[in-house]
Design an enzyme around this catalytic site. Structure first.
Site, mmCIF file in Angstrom:
data_model
loop_
_atom_site.group_PDB
_atom_site.id
_atom_site.type_symbol
_atom_site.label_atom_id
_atom_site.label_comp_id
_atom_site.label_asym_id
_atom_site.label_seq_id
_atom_site.Cartn_x
_atom_site.Cartn_y
_atom_site.Cartn_z
ATOM 1 N N TYR A 41 -24.176 16.995 10.218
ATOM 2 C CA TYR A 41 -23.325 16.068 10.962
ATOM 3 C C TYR A 41 -22.044 16.802 11.344
ATOM 4 O O TYR A 41 -21.506 17.563 10.553
ATOM 5 C CB TYR A 41 -22.997 14.841 10.111
ATOM 6 C CG TYR A 41 -22.151 13.827 10.826
ATOM 7 C CD1 TYR A 41 -22.734 12.814 11.578
ATOM 8 C CD2 TYR A 41 -20.766 13.894 10.757
ATOM 9 C CE1 TYR A 41 -21.952 11.890 12.244
ATOM 10 C CE2 TYR A 41 -19.982 12.967 11.423
ATOM 11 C CZ TYR A 41 -20.576 11.962 12.167
ATOM 12 O OH TYR A 41 -19.796 11.047 12.819
ATOM 13 N N ASP A 64 -23.651 7.182 3.912
ATOM 14 C CA ASP A 64 -23.006 8.318 4.576
ATOM 15 C C ASP A 64 -21.834 8.850 3.747
ATOM 16 O O ASP A 64 -21.373 9.970 3.961
ATOM 17 C CB ASP A 64 -22.481 7.907 5.964
ATOM 18 C CG ASP A 64 -23.593 7.803 6.995
ATOM 19 O OD1 ASP A 64 -24.649 8.431 6.805
ATOM 20 O OD2 ASP A 64 -23.401 7.092 8.005
ATOM 21 N N HIS A 123 -7.434 -6.271 -9.159
ATOM 22 C CA HIS A 123 -6.313 -5.683 -8.461
ATOM 23 C C HIS A 123 -6.729 -5.293 -7.028
ATOM 24 O O HIS A 123 -6.773 -6.168 -6.175
ATOM 25 C CB HIS A 123 -5.808 -4.481 -9.285
ATOM 26 C CG HIS A 123 -4.558 -3.845 -8.766
ATOM 27 N ND1 HIS A 123 -3.893 -2.853 -9.456
ATOM 28 C CD2 HIS A 123 -3.868 -4.030 -7.622
ATOM 29 C CE1 HIS A 123 -2.835 -2.476 -8.746
ATOM 30 N NE2 HIS A 123 -2.796 -3.176 -7.642
ATOM 31 N N SER A 161 9.351 2.964 -2.718
ATOM 32 C CA SER A 161 8.924 1.607 -3.125
ATOM 33 C C SER A 161 9.551 0.522 -2.248
ATOM 34 O O SER A 161 10.767 0.535 -2.008
ATOM 35 C CB SER A 161 9.330 1.378 -4.582
ATOM 36 O OG SER A 161 8.916 0.102 -5.015
ATOM 37 N N GLY A 175 0.830 -1.194 0.000
ATOM 38 C CA GLY A 175 0.000 0.000 0.000
ATOM 39 C C GLY A 175 0.860 1.238 0.000
ATOM 40 O O GLY A 175 2.072 1.171 0.259
ATOM 41 N N SER A 193 7.171 4.857 -4.909
ATOM 42 C CA SER A 193 6.261 3.715 -5.070
ATOM 43 C C SER A 193 6.095 3.345 -6.533
ATOM 44 O O SER A 193 6.028 4.225 -7.409
ATOM 45 C CB SER A 193 4.894 4.102 -4.486
ATOM 46 O OG SER A 193 3.908 3.210 -4.946
ATOM 47 N N SER A 194 6.005 2.047 -6.807
ATOM 48 C CA SER A 194 5.800 1.612 -8.196
ATOM 49 C C SER A 194 4.454 2.089 -8.735
ATOM 50 O O SER A 194 4.221 2.050 -9.937
ATOM 51 C CB SER A 194 5.911 0.087 -8.287
ATOM 52 O OG SER A 194 4.967 -0.520 -7.438
#
Lengths: 231, 231, 231, 231
Positions: free
Chosen positions: C229, C120, C171, C45, C28, C74-75
């Protein structure tokens, strides 16, 4: 403090139950027996695990009569007493409402033996005793629960030294062993086996039972004269 | 600090919700009532649990009007107010979106009574009120939600002192009790019962309901004049 | 340290991912943009979360070119860059392989809107973009992944300010928001909604979608001019 | 202390197993090999993880004979030895009974490749070797288990450097890698992939396998001459 050893052991076993994720709130209890004194130490009824101490364990004889302690013992005490009275080889008993084992109990199904994790402990489907008849429920329910276990083992030819666990139909599991620590261990194993058997049937609804040769091999690795697991 | 007792209790109850794994982020709220003062303390809307304190609880009367506190009360405040106004015996209310109870609510199904864990709390299927009609949703939605609960109990003859929980169809559960701590307890039990009922149906799609004698026995062990659970 | 603010924010967002149970190992990444500088900070990465620090975040421009930092970004960096370039209103992006959201992505199904927890956040089924064609996969895969998201939104008339999450078929999910913290929040909500939708279908395979009036009510409680809210 | 490096590494790998939630009690073991010395360090049999230390690791040669250490090595030692003897490129092996991977093993099914999380590691269904025949079980079971793995790879044309994991039918998974740390990593990935594949089939029973172009792309991002994942 009298009965200190079994108080300590029963306390330690009870405290393991929430730590292993086997109980919510007070839904469970563990006891440890002293065979020479003819008594066992058990969790007091409805007391939160965080408030327990060895002193609060209640000492009860094998007829289910409190012999030491000011608190009420677990409401399941009479069931423990019946099992200790009839099965001389056991020194500890545990009752939980652990999630997956209880789901099988509610399903009124024995847990089929699908793998070697199960066979490392016993080589039958983990038994599920159907609910007792209404008169017994309305009578001495907790005593009758003990006989429900004993009768199911007798009728099916199970040996309590080989099969240390049972599901009570619509209710939840009981486990036992040479002491409370072993009974706790068995409760955790039962919960894990129950979860894996559930997933196994979801993944392959036509899955066959474990074959006999694997059952015997794994059971004998851990049990009996030629066992070679452990130290 | 005015209303200190209910602020403390509402705060403690709210903090239990993430600890018991019943809420993600701010998806839940607990309140505690003071019947003599005619008010209740409730979580402020949209404030992270980590940022709460007793001072931040909002004090609201039973008509849903804020009487003390500078923050907006929970967006579900009007629902709490309706329940406190009509059900004089309750002192605490909890709303969560806990995973399994919410899944049953989304499924528009009452949770069938499959075991004694459930019967230890009540002996009906845990009720699920179907979504209200569109005009009510578009009107005073949170007030109508309170009446949705009240009406469902009235139509089905349930007593709020015996059944302390409900699923709101498509939405999520509400629970209540003599105080906020008991309502939190009920929310955790509901989540556990919801998970076990789900698993029970997966393991045995033809499973029957718990039989009447077991329902009554377990309920009466914990409730009523002859109860013998606890101290 | 240059770009200190976005480094800090990207770092904090990345560290939230394992804490919220959304990533295993390095599965992630989160990024935070600085619109004035035209850059974003993103996880390097393959670096374990425990070894991260704000300094190790890589600074990349909206064409995906590294402008500061010695580590490989990151890749998935090119996918982030495409989304930042085309959607001017977003300031943070998160990609995870969280368990339930990824299972829906692998199932090639949008997540049906079954309850108010979902409403929501948005009032469409959470979109699932089918896998791109082989030529695009073999080409600039990560850039094409960005266009896969953009195209799916365009074809279905979704507004990225209203629907802040998507599943990439086979994915896993991407989420976004005004900053990385909001994108992390959305990833956690998506995972929870994904789990509850899965359970809902298991409990009631014939369950209908949430009705329109409830969708609108809940969405408008949290969004738009009449929202009420929060504080 | 002789063999200190592999003792330390085997110890660290074993301790990771409960931390990653992959083992209950003693249901698993990890080993690390020293190819120059022709030995490996492995967990002693039946010793609780909390009681382990580097000194307690048992040093065994590739014929499965203990060469250093006073404790019995894991009951699965012979299986490790067979794999080290035949697959020269591996430096670590892990065996667990992790929940979801074991459920697939009990189901006697390979884990279908449904997503890129799986393809990041290998591009075949994760193999499941059917139980060996009864004569082999009754013979040198643990040695035969090693050959069960080797034969399954040979028959199916798998390369142990590309596919670093297998399910043993009715039993549980084995994983391996360049060292014990990588084998532990693979065990955790396998468990996650197993869980997501299970959920994928529940969500969409007609789901197709991952298409070839995505398999190749994701595998090649992490493996081979043109990989571009990591530092």
């Amino acid at each position: 403090m009298r009965y200190e050893t079994i108080r300590q052991k029963a306390y330690a076993a009870n405290m393991q139950l929430p730590e292993l994720g086997l109980v919510l709130f007070t839904f469970g209890n563990a006891s440890e027996a002293d065979r020479q004194e003819g008594v066992f130490a058990i969790k007091p009824s409805g007391v939160a695990y965080a408030d327990l101490s060895p002193e609060k364990m209640v000492i009860v004889d094998f007829d289910g009569k409190t012999v030491d302690g000011s608190l009420n013992p677990s409401s399941d005490t009479q069931t423990h007493a019946v099992l200790y009275r009839h099965w001389e080889g056991i020194g500890g008993i545990v009752h939980t409402h652990s999630t997956y084992a209880t789901a099988w109990a509610q399903s009124l199904r024995a847990i089929p033996i699908y793998g070697t994790t199960h066979a490392d402990y016993n080589i039958v489907d983990i038994p599920c005793a159907l609910p007792m008849d209404d008169a017994m429920i309305q009578g001495d329910y907790e005593i009758q629960t003990g006989y429900q276990v004993l009768d199911h083992f007798k009728e099916n030819g199970f040996d309590y030294r080989e099969v240390e666990m049972i599901l009570l139909g619509n209710h939840a599991p009981f486990t036992w062993g040479k002491n409370a620590a072993k009974a706790v261990h068995n409760s955790a194993v039962l919960e894990q086996v129950a979860k894996m058997a559930y997933l196994t049937e979801q993944i392959n609804p036509q899955v066959p039972l474990l074959k006999k040769a694997l059952m015997d091999k794994h059971y004998q690795r851990k049990h009996g004269p030629n066992s070679y697991y452990g130290q």
